[in-house]
Design a protein around this motif. Structure first.
Motif, PDB file in Angstrom:
ATOM      1  N   PRO A   1      11.350   2.177  -6.151  1.00 50.50           N
ATOM      2  CA  PRO A   1      10.861   2.478  -4.675  1.00 50.50           C
ATOM      3  C   PRO A   1      11.921   2.538  -3.391  1.00 50.50           C
ATOM      4  O   PRO A   1      11.858   3.231  -2.554  1.00 50.50           O
ATOM      5  N   SER A   2      12.900   1.497  -3.638  1.00 46.05           N
ATOM      6  CA  SER A   2      13.755   1.506  -2.496  1.00 46.05           C
ATOM      7  C   SER A   2      14.743   2.504  -2.275  1.00 46.05           C
ATOM      8  O   SER A   2      15.482   2.618  -1.286  1.00 46.05           O
ATOM      9  N   VAL A   3      14.619   3.568  -3.164  1.00 45.76           N
ATOM     10  CA  VAL A   3      15.818   4.547  -3.047  1.00 45.76           C
ATOM     11  C   VAL A   3      14.853   5.914  -3.036  1.00 45.76           C
ATOM     12  O   VAL A   3      15.418   6.788  -2.791  1.00 45.76           O
ATOM     13  N   TRP A   4      13.584   5.884  -2.819  1.00 46.90           N
ATOM     14  CA  TRP A   4      12.566   6.852  -2.550  1.00 46.90           C
ATOM     15  C   TRP A   4      12.888   7.400  -1.064  1.00 46.90           C
ATOM     16  O   TRP A   4      13.224   6.539  -0.174  1.00 46.90           O
ATOM     17  N   PRO A   5      12.926   8.940  -0.769  1.00 46.09           N
ATOM     18  CA  PRO A   5      13.081   9.222   0.549  1.00 46.09           C
ATOM     19  C   PRO A   5      12.154   8.727   1.719  1.00 46.09           C
ATOM     20  O   PRO A   5      12.614   8.862   2.520  1.00 46.09           O
TER      21      PRO A   5
ATOM     22  N   PHE B   1       0.863  -1.155   0.027  1.00 44.39           N
ATOM     23  CA  PHE B   1      -0.123  -0.191  -0.029  1.00 44.39           C
ATOM     24  C   PHE B   1       0.894   1.224   0.114  1.00 44.39           C
ATOM     25  O   PHE B   1       0.518   2.126  -0.809  1.00 44.39           O
ATOM     26  N   PHE B   2       1.945   1.319   0.811  1.00 39.50           N
ATOM     27  CA  PHE B   2       2.591   2.625   0.985  1.00 39.50           C
ATOM     28  C   PHE B   2       3.439   2.654  -0.296  1.00 39.50           C
ATOM     29  O   PHE B   2       3.724   3.753  -0.644  1.00 39.50           O
ATOM     30  N   THR B   3       4.061   1.647  -1.099  1.00 43.50           N
ATOM     31  CA  THR B   3       4.697   1.723  -2.144  1.00 43.50           C
ATOM     32  C   THR B   3       3.860   2.287  -3.254  1.00 43.50           C
ATOM     33  O   THR B   3       4.347   3.109  -3.822  1.00 43.50           O
ATOM     34  N   ALA B   4       2.876   1.760  -3.402  1.00 41.63           N
ATOM     35  CA  ALA B   4       1.682   2.073  -4.379  1.00 41.63           C
ATOM     36  C   ALA B   4       1.583   3.602  -4.162  1.00 41.63           C
ATOM     37  O   ALA B   4       1.388   4.510  -5.279  1.00 41.63           O
ATOM     38  N   PHE B   5       1.442   4.008  -3.128  1.00 43.06           N
ATOM     39  CA  PHE B   5       0.755   5.330  -2.561  1.00 43.06           C
ATOM     40  C   PHE B   5       2.074   6.374  -3.098  1.00 43.06           C
ATOM     41  O   PHE B   5       2.031   7.162  -3.894  1.00 43.06           O
ATOM     42  N   GLN B   6       3.181   6.061  -2.666  1.00 41.46           N
ATOM     43  CA  GLN B   6       4.538   6.787  -3.228  1.00 41.46           C
ATOM     44  C   GLN B   6       4.503   6.732  -4.411  1.00 41.46           C
ATOM     45  O   GLN B   6       4.751   8.096  -4.977  1.00 41.46           O
ATOM     46  N   LYS B   7       4.550   5.786  -5.236  1.00 41.63           N
ATOM     47  CA  LYS B   7       4.749   5.797  -6.508  1.00 41.63           C
ATOM     48  C   LYS B   7       3.936   6.506  -7.558  1.00 41.63           C
ATOM     49  O   LYS B   7       4.472   7.382  -8.054  1.00 41.63           O
ATOM     50  N   GLU B   8       2.646   6.647  -6.856  1.00 39.56           N
ATOM     51  CA  GLU B   8       1.690   7.574  -7.648  1.00 39.56           C
ATOM     52  C   GLU B   8       1.577   9.008  -7.183  1.00 39.56           C
ATOM     53  O   GLU B   8       1.545   9.886  -7.986  1.00 39.56           O
TER      54      GLU B   8
ATOM     55  N   LEU C   1       4.357  10.652  -5.840  1.00 38.62           N
ATOM     56  CA  LEU C   1       5.587  11.314  -6.003  1.00 38.62           C
ATOM     57  C   LEU C   1       6.213  10.953  -7.156  1.00 38.62           C
ATOM     58  O   LEU C   1       7.272  11.264  -7.728  1.00 38.62           O
ATOM     59  N   LYS C   2       5.353  10.418  -8.306  1.00 36.22           N
ATOM     60  CA  LYS C   2       5.739   9.899  -9.505  1.00 36.22           C
ATOM     61  C   LYS C   2       7.330  10.488  -9.904  1.00 36.22           C
ATOM     62  O   LYS C   2       7.599  11.704 -10.484  1.00 36.22           O
ATOM     63  N   PRO C   3       8.286   9.431 -10.109  1.00 40.30           N
ATOM     64  CA  PRO C   3       9.626   9.971 -10.117  1.00 40.30           C
ATOM     65  C   PRO C   3       9.547  10.204 -11.571  1.00 40.30           C
ATOM     66  O   PRO C   3       9.044   9.757 -12.327  1.00 40.30           O
ATOM     67  N   LYS C   4      10.536  11.243 -11.785  1.00 41.19           N
ATOM     68  CA  LYS C   4      10.908  11.717 -13.321  1.00 41.19           C
ATOM     69  C   LYS C   4      11.919  10.719 -13.901  1.00 41.19           C
ATOM     70  O   LYS C   4      11.773  10.477 -15.230  1.00 41.19           O
ATOM     71  N   VAL C   5      12.704   9.880 -13.199  1.00 40.40           N
ATOM     72  CA  VAL C   5      13.427   8.800 -13.850  1.00 40.40           C
ATOM     73  C   VAL C   5      12.771   7.940 -13.916  1.00 40.40           C
ATOM     74  O   VAL C   5      12.188   7.153 -13.151  1.00 40.40           O
ATOM     75  N   ALA C   6      12.814   7.444 -15.252  1.00 44.16           N
ATOM     76  CA  ALA C   6      11.833   6.082 -15.632  1.00 44.16           C
ATOM     77  C   ALA C   6      12.495   4.833 -14.828  1.00 44.16           C
ATOM     78  O   ALA C   6      11.600   4.005 -14.475  1.00 44.16           O
ATOM     79  N   ASN C   7      13.670   4.794 -14.432  1.00 43.04           N
ATOM     80  CA  ASN C   7      14.315   3.463 -13.821  1.00 43.04           C
ATOM     81  C   ASN C   7      14.184   3.471 -12.117  1.00 43.04           C
ATOM     82  O   ASN C   7      15.017   2.941 -11.608  1.00 43.04           O
ATOM     83  N   CYS C   8      13.812   4.669 -11.632  1.00 43.20           N
ATOM     84  CA  CYS C   8      13.895   5.017 -10.291  1.00 43.20           C
ATOM     85  C   CYS C   8      13.065   3.784  -9.561  1.00 43.20           C
ATOM     86  O   CYS C   8      11.892   3.379  -9.784  1.00 43.20           O
TER      87      CYS C   8
END
Length: 124
Positions: A108-112, A90-97, A99-106
């Motif tokens: 979730p394990s490196v998000w802040p 749940f947390f990963t999906a929320f963050q991904k949506e 905080l949509k990373p600009k870098v295509a290969n970013c």
């Protein structure tokens, strides 16, 4: 056209690992939209000692599709208890949506932010 004020919520798929199954179960979850200031406040609140996953997710999860029970805070707590990796999903999906990373290969394990504060998920 971009709306100056976004919708109050958004839906995104959440892939929940199911013990003993080759494939994750994918459900659609409706999350509350948080603006920049609200995101910071929310993620800061996750570093509080003793906050339970169901309490933290209860602030942002508004509903779901693809679960054999109607959404409620009680059913959310049950799902999180019965599926050990569901909270992370749940947390990963929320963050991904949100905080949509600009870098295509970013990844979730490196998000802040993680459910336990600023750290790599692999360190949890």
């Amino acid at each position: 056209m971009l709306k100056l004020v976004p919708e109050a919520s958004f839906e995104t798929p959440v892939s929940i690992p199911v013990p003993g199954k080759d494939k994750d179960s994918v459900i659609r979850v409706k999350f509350r939209y948080l603006d920049r200031d609200e995101l910071k406040e929310y993620f800061d609140s996750l570093t509080t000692e003793g906050i339970k996953d169901e309490d933290a997710l209860g602030e942002i999860v508004l509903g779901w599709k693809g679960v054999d029970a109607e959404f409620s805070q009680e059913n959310l707590a049950t799902l999180l208890r019965k599926y050990p990796r569901a909270a992370e999903a749940f947390f990963t999906a929320f963050q991904k949506e949100a905080l949509k990373p600009k870098v295509a290969n970013c990844q979730p394990s490196v998000w802040p932010f993680t459910p336990r504060g600023p750290q790599r998920m692999s360190e949890r």
